[in-house]
Enzyme design. Structure first.
Site, PDB file in Angstrom:
ATOM      1  N   GLY A   1       0.830  -1.202   0.000  1.00 16.61           N
ATOM      2  CA  GLY A   1       0.000   0.000   0.000  1.00 16.61           C
ATOM      3  C   GLY A   1       0.860   1.246   0.000  1.00 16.61           C
ATOM      4  O   GLY A   1       2.058   1.179  -0.241  1.00 16.61           O
ATOM      5  N   ASN A   2       0.240   2.391   0.245  1.00 17.92           N
ATOM      6  CA  ASN A   2       0.997   3.648   0.310  1.00 17.92           C
ATOM      7  C   ASN A   2       0.361   4.565   1.347  1.00 17.92           C
ATOM      8  O   ASN A   2      -0.643   4.218   1.965  1.00 17.92           O
ATOM      9  CB  ASN A   2       1.067   4.303  -1.078  1.00 17.92           C
ATOM     10  N   ARG A   3       0.957   5.723   1.541  1.00 18.69           N
ATOM     11  CA  ARG A   3       0.566   6.583   2.663  1.00 18.69           C
ATOM     12  C   ARG A   3      -0.589   7.536   2.368  1.00 18.69           C
ATOM     13  O   ARG A   3      -0.875   8.420   3.168  1.00 18.69           O
ATOM     14  CB  ARG A   3       1.771   7.407   3.129  1.00 18.69           C
ATOM     15  N   SER A   4      -1.248   7.389   1.222  1.00 18.38           N
ATOM     16  CA  SER A   4      -2.357   8.299   0.927  1.00 18.38           C
ATOM     17  C   SER A   4      -3.482   8.134   1.953  1.00 18.38           C
ATOM     18  O   SER A   4      -3.922   7.020   2.227  1.00 18.38           O
ATOM     19  CB  SER A   4      -2.906   7.999  -0.475  1.00 18.38           C
TER      20      SER A   4
END
Ligand code: C5P
Length: 219
Positions: free
Chosen positions: A29-32
């Site tokens: 995933g990512n930090r959005s």
């Protein structure tokens, strides 16, 4: 509101980050956070639009009176967007789409093998917005969060992805921060919005997008 500047318009907004499964319990995933996309959706609704919000998993309360479509992966987001874009006036592609996904998600939880490391084989996801370059029936807004050469990188993404407008921000000064500085780059020139709290920046940004969208429509 009936009479707002976006009355009669279908606005499609993507938000949040995608999650790409490694196995049944793990993902890439990512930090959005989805904050910006959700605030844009609320503002578009307040300006009279019918809004479809295609969202990766977030911890946010969805705005009311918005059609929320929940997705996890980039491929699901692409499918949901294509469906929503069958009839649309404006696309705001705010989601942080994973560029890669595991070639195959393991069916069972991946186990540790002694001291051995683990190598994941990743394959590219489609670039969703670039894949829409031939569609000229709606106005396309993309985002560029960069850590270096902000304006040059954003300008090249605007052209490469066939966008009408790109919203650039310096990732290092905005990730995890309450405030953000946005620069809009389009054919009608570049505009710098002042550094401001993210909720205010989202409203100011949507208002500026509406101006550009109106010019595009009238042309
Ligand atoms: O990740 P990148 O900086 O290239 O993303 C810029 C724009 O492209 C964003 O609007 C993002 O939502 C979009 N994008 C996409 N599909 C991808 C990656 C990015 O539509 N696979």
């Amino acid at each position: 509101r009936q009479g707002g500047p976006l009355a009669g318009c279908h606005v499609v907004i993507s938000a949040g980050g995608t999650q790409e499964a490694i196995d049944p319990v793990r993902y890439i995933g990512n930090r959005s956070s989805g904050q910006m996309g959700y605030a844009l959706a609320a503002r578009a609704r307040d300006l009279g639009a019918r809004v479809t919000l295609v969202s990766g998993p977030t911890a946010l309360t969805p705005p009311g009176a918005v059609n929320l479509v929940r997705v996890e992966t980039a491929l699901q987001m692409q499918a949901a967007l294509l469906e929503a874009l069958a009839e649309a006036d404006l696309l705001i592609m705010n989601a942080a789409v994973a560029d890669f996904r595991p070639a195959q998600a393991a069916e069972e939880k991946v186990k540790k093998q002694g001291d051995a490391g683990l190598t994941l084989h990743l394959i590219p996801n489609p670039d969703i917005v670039a894949g829409l370059a031939d569609r000229h029936d709606f106005f396309k807004v993309g985002f560029a969060a960069e850590t270096n050469d902000l304006l040059a990188n954003a300008q090249s993404k605007l052209e490469r992805k066939g966008l009408d407008l790109i919203v650039a921000n310096d990732a290092m000064s905005s990730i995890g921060q309450p405030e953000i500085t946005l620069t809009l780059i389009g054919r009608a020139g570049t505009i710098n919005l002042p550094r401001q709290p993210k909720a205010m920046a989202a409203a100011a940004l949507l208002d500026e997008i509406v101006v550009r969208f109106g010019q595009w429509r009238a042309a």
